[in-house]
Design a protein around this motif. Sequence first.
Motif, mmCIF file in Angstrom:
data_model
loop_
_atom_site.group_PDB
_atom_site.id
_atom_site.type_symbol
_atom_site.label_atom_id
_atom_site.label_comp_id
_atom_site.label_asym_id
_atom_site.label_seq_id
_atom_site.Cartn_x
_atom_site.Cartn_y
_atom_site.Cartn_z
ATOM 1 N N PRO A 1 0.819 -1.230 0.000
ATOM 2 C CA PRO A 1 0.000 0.000 0.000
ATOM 3 C C PRO A 1 0.846 1.270 0.000
ATOM 4 C CG PRO A 1 -0.863 -1.582 1.586
ATOM 5 C CD PRO A 1 0.461 -2.107 1.144
ATOM 6 N N VAL A 2 2.079 1.192 0.496
ATOM 7 C CA VAL A 2 2.952 2.370 0.551
ATOM 8 C C VAL A 2 3.565 2.658 -0.812
ATOM 9 C CG1 VAL A 2 5.032 3.350 1.583
ATOM 10 C CG2 VAL A 2 3.461 1.994 2.985
ATOM 11 N N ILE A 3 4.096 1.632 -1.470
ATOM 12 C CA ILE A 3 4.809 1.873 -2.726
ATOM 13 C C ILE A 3 3.877 2.034 -3.924
ATOM 14 C CG2 ILE A 3 6.854 0.655 -1.888
ATOM 15 C CD1 ILE A 3 6.077 -1.658 -3.717
ATOM 16 N N THR A 4 2.610 1.650 -3.784
ATOM 17 C CA THR A 4 1.669 1.803 -4.897
ATOM 18 C C THR A 4 0.950 3.152 -4.879
ATOM 19 O OG1 THR A 4 -0.026 0.629 -3.612
ATOM 20 C CG2 THR A 4 1.286 -0.678 -5.151
ATOM 21 N N VAL A 5 1.340 4.018 -3.959
ATOM 22 C CA VAL A 5 0.695 5.333 -3.872
ATOM 23 C C VAL A 5 0.900 6.135 -5.151
ATOM 24 C CG1 VAL A 5 0.839 7.590 -2.722
ATOM 25 C CG2 VAL A 5 0.717 5.494 -1.362
ATOM 26 N N ASP A 6 2.080 6.024 -5.741
ATOM 27 C CA ASP A 6 2.411 6.837 -6.913
ATOM 28 C C ASP A 6 2.901 5.942 -8.048
ATOM 29 O OD1 ASP A 6 3.009 9.805 -7.800
ATOM 30 O OD2 ASP A 6 4.732 8.595 -8.427
ATOM 31 N N SER A 7 2.355 6.135 -9.242
ATOM 32 C CA SER A 7 2.726 5.307 -10.394
ATOM 33 C C SER A 7 4.153 5.575 -10.859
ATOM 34 C CB SER A 7 1.748 5.549 -11.550
ATOM 35 O OG SER A 7 1.760 6.922 -11.943
ATOM 36 N N THR A 8 4.666 6.770 -10.603
ATOM 37 C CA THR A 8 6.038 7.083 -11.005
ATOM 38 C C THR A 8 7.039 6.241 -10.229
ATOM 39 O OG1 THR A 8 5.400 9.365 -11.524
ATOM 40 C CG2 THR A 8 7.748 8.919 -11.248
ATOM 41 N N LEU A 9 6.786 6.075 -8.927
ATOM 42 C CA LEU A 9 7.658 5.217 -8.129
ATOM 43 C C LEU A 9 7.598 3.783 -8.629
ATOM 44 C CD1 LEU A 9 9.493 4.781 -5.636
ATOM 45 C CD2 LEU A 9 7.414 4.251 -4.357
ATOM 46 N N MET A 10 6.415 3.306 -8.966
ATOM 47 C CA MET A 10 6.271 1.943 -9.474
ATOM 48 C C MET A 10 7.061 1.765 -10.771
ATOM 49 S SD MET A 10 4.359 0.181 -7.370
ATOM 50 C CE MET A 10 3.476 -1.114 -8.229
ATOM 51 N N SER B 1 -0.218 -3.199 -17.660
ATOM 52 C CA SER B 1 0.994 -3.838 -17.151
ATOM 53 C C SER B 1 0.901 -5.358 -17.165
ATOM 54 C CB SER B 1 1.295 -3.337 -15.733
ATOM 55 O OG SER B 1 0.199 -3.564 -14.874
ATOM 56 N N GLY B 2 -0.324 -5.894 -17.253
ATOM 57 C CA GLY B 2 -0.487 -7.340 -17.354
ATOM 58 C C GLY B 2 0.125 -7.885 -18.626
ATOM 59 N N LEU B 3 0.093 -7.091 -19.681
ATOM 60 C CA LEU B 3 0.701 -7.507 -20.946
ATOM 61 C C LEU B 3 2.211 -7.629 -20.790
ATOM 62 C CD1 LEU B 3 0.225 -8.078 -23.979
ATOM 63 C CD2 LEU B 3 0.548 -5.629 -24.388
ATOM 64 N N LEU B 4 2.803 -6.682 -20.080
ATOM 65 C CA LEU B 4 4.242 -6.722 -19.851
ATOM 66 C C LEU B 4 4.609 -7.871 -18.909
ATOM 67 C CD1 LEU B 4 6.396 -4.937 -21.065
ATOM 68 C CD2 LEU B 4 6.456 -3.602 -18.962
ATOM 69 N N LEU B 5 3.752 -8.151 -17.916
ATOM 70 C CA LEU B 5 3.993 -9.283 -17.037
ATOM 71 C C LEU B 5 4.045 -10.578 -17.841
ATOM 72 C CD1 LEU B 5 4.112 -10.656 -14.202
ATOM 73 C CD2 LEU B 5 1.614 -10.806 -14.325
ATOM 74 N N THR C 1 -1.182 -1.113 -13.697
ATOM 75 C CA THR C 1 -0.933 0.258 -14.140
ATOM 76 C C THR C 1 -0.992 0.331 -15.662
ATOM 77 O OG1 THR C 1 1.461 -0.155 -14.196
ATOM 78 C CG2 THR C 1 0.535 0.743 -12.164
ATOM 79 N N GLU C 2 -1.155 1.539 -16.160
ATOM 80 C CA GLU C 2 -1.158 1.742 -17.607
ATOM 81 C C GLU C 2 0.268 1.671 -18.152
ATOM 82 O OE1 GLU C 2 -3.023 5.407 -18.546
ATOM 83 O OE2 GLU C 2 -5.000 4.808 -17.803
ATOM 84 N N LEU C 3 0.387 1.191 -19.371
ATOM 85 C CA LEU C 3 1.700 1.129 -20.001
ATOM 86 C C LEU C 3 2.127 2.515 -20.472
ATOM 87 C CD1 LEU C 3 1.534 -2.148 -22.152
ATOM 88 C CD2 LEU C 3 2.549 -1.791 -19.897
ATOM 89 N N THR C 4 3.412 2.791 -20.334
ATOM 90 C CA THR C 4 3.966 4.064 -20.768
ATOM 91 C C THR C 4 5.069 3.815 -21.786
ATOM 92 O OG1 THR C 4 5.694 4.112 -19.065
ATOM 93 C CG2 THR C 4 3.534 5.022 -18.470
ATOM 94 N N LEU C 5 5.590 4.890 -22.345
ATOM 95 C CA LEU C 5 6.676 4.771 -23.317
ATOM 96 C C LEU C 5 7.899 4.128 -22.675
ATOM 97 C CD1 LEU C 5 7.870 5.361 -26.103
ATOM 98 C CD2 LEU C 5 8.494 7.650 -25.273
ATOM 99 N N GLY D 1 7.783 0.472 -22.671
ATOM 100 C CA GLY D 1 8.144 -0.053 -23.984
ATOM 101 C C GLY D 1 9.646 -0.059 -24.202
ATOM 102 N N VAL D 2 10.297 1.024 -23.771
ATOM 103 C CA VAL D 2 11.754 1.113 -23.915
ATOM 104 C C VAL D 2 12.429 -0.005 -23.123
ATOM 105 C CG1 VAL D 2 13.780 2.517 -23.370
ATOM 106 C CG2 VAL D 2 11.753 3.583 -24.384
ATOM 107 N N ILE D 3 11.947 -0.254 -21.904
ATOM 108 C CA ILE D 3 12.510 -1.311 -21.064
ATOM 109 C C ILE D 3 12.352 -2.674 -21.737
ATOM 110 C CG2 ILE D 3 12.209 -2.570 -18.899
ATOM 111 C CD1 ILE D 3 11.497 0.129 -17.602
#
Length: 495
Positions: free
Chosen positions: A246-255, A376-380, A439-443, A446-448
């Motif tokens: 619950p602490v680390i999922t507060v912000d998507s940038t940290l994730m 993010s399930g697609l990336l998983l 979470t939603e996928l970001t650019l 994709g780079v990763i």
Amino acid sequence: MSGHSSKPTVGPLPDTTVDSPFVPVALTRLVWSLFAASVAVLIASVRFGGGWGVPGVVAVDGLTVLMWVVVTFFSGVVHSYSRRYMAGSAHKTRFFVAMSGFTAVVMALVAADHVALFGFLWAAMGLLMAELIGITDGWKQAQAAAAVARKYFTASSVLLGVALTALWLETGATTISGIGAAADTLGGPMWLVAAGALVLAAMIQSALIPFHKWLLSSMTAPTPASALMHAGFVNAGGILLTRFAPVITVDSTLMLAVVAVGAASASGGKLLKSVRTDVKGKLGCSTVGQMGFMIMQVGLGFFGAAITHLILHGFYKAYQFLSSGEQVERTSPSEATEHTVGRATSVVGLVVALLTGLAGGAVFTSLTGKGATVDSGLLLTFFVVITTLHAARSAIQHTALSTLARYGAVPLVFLPAITVYAVVYEGVSGLLTVSTATTELTLLHGVIAVGFVGIYAAIETGVHEHSQRLYVALLNATQPSSNTLLTSTEDYNEY
């Protein structure tokens, strides 16, 4: 002179049932009894549900019971193995006491709810592992390796202390469950300090790059201690981040940052492994990469997948270390010696791997529902397919099958393996109280993914071998601390 050379065994193997000290026997039986009890508790938990504990101190939930079963099973195997491995050692009783103490501390850690108790057990876990690394008093390199490990583990404990203190000041809660309940109120500088410290503490404990030196310097540990370390201790980072989900999922940038550091270690571990020639060194670099995958899954929000990965990796790595002696071959260099890194991959092999991977992805998606939408399930699904396919191909490459037979064996090994992964993942997810944080996928995601595939493709095809600068950099990165290297056999003295 080329080829294999061997030396006949001198004398019989020690009989662990004759003149075996009382302490090792008693502790081995105790650990197996704890395993049986843990299985019974897990069955009861699945059947009747719910959790229990001492309010404000201990909270036993699905993750706790699952980890009890896993930890006691691995510990029981290692205890039984060690009775013969440590036979005749002057440090046998001390080794068993430290190993059993480590097992008890980990079992308490996964049940601890009060932040002070959790922090104390985290520190104790590290100190006991350092004790196992430097168990041989008369070996100065072992003592140096223990000192290196202790330094890293102390840093991890300090960071955890900072995180727990910041969370207590921010929420007023003194329990992990209380902090989770107040997670909606978290944010701002204090939360950032806590979340950052948690991630760093997990990275150190799981030996992620650039904190992998302690793991590669720990080869002085007895082989059973290494098995317990690589199959259990390094998994603590994933358990820590799951507990504080619950602490680390507060912000998507940290994730996203967690995904990035996990990907760096996953690909970096693979590269480091490619330049090591010793068996235990390769296994150590492999662990660095696999822990990277585990942290990536946390960053993607799939905590059940991270726990699944650490369990399956634990089984695999425990077997690899306990059977590492069988993998040692005495050979002399020759022109026919195969490359130690990278092999040319045929077009047919690439096509087989691609089609098999697509089929495996479809199987994983159908069984788990992950990867059916663009998130993010697609990336998983993508990373699970990559890791499982690579493991299957690696296992097949070490067989005596013909090239054509290997092509056919790839799907025969991979598809059941990814099916097992998906089934275990579903079972583990059902036991956890923490929910998935898709979470939603970001650019950057994709780079990763592209960078990850590029690194794997380079290693598989041997392209990275052509850069001497890269080879030297990787070789330097795999070197343990200089004072832990055994430069003369006379330096080793167990007694």
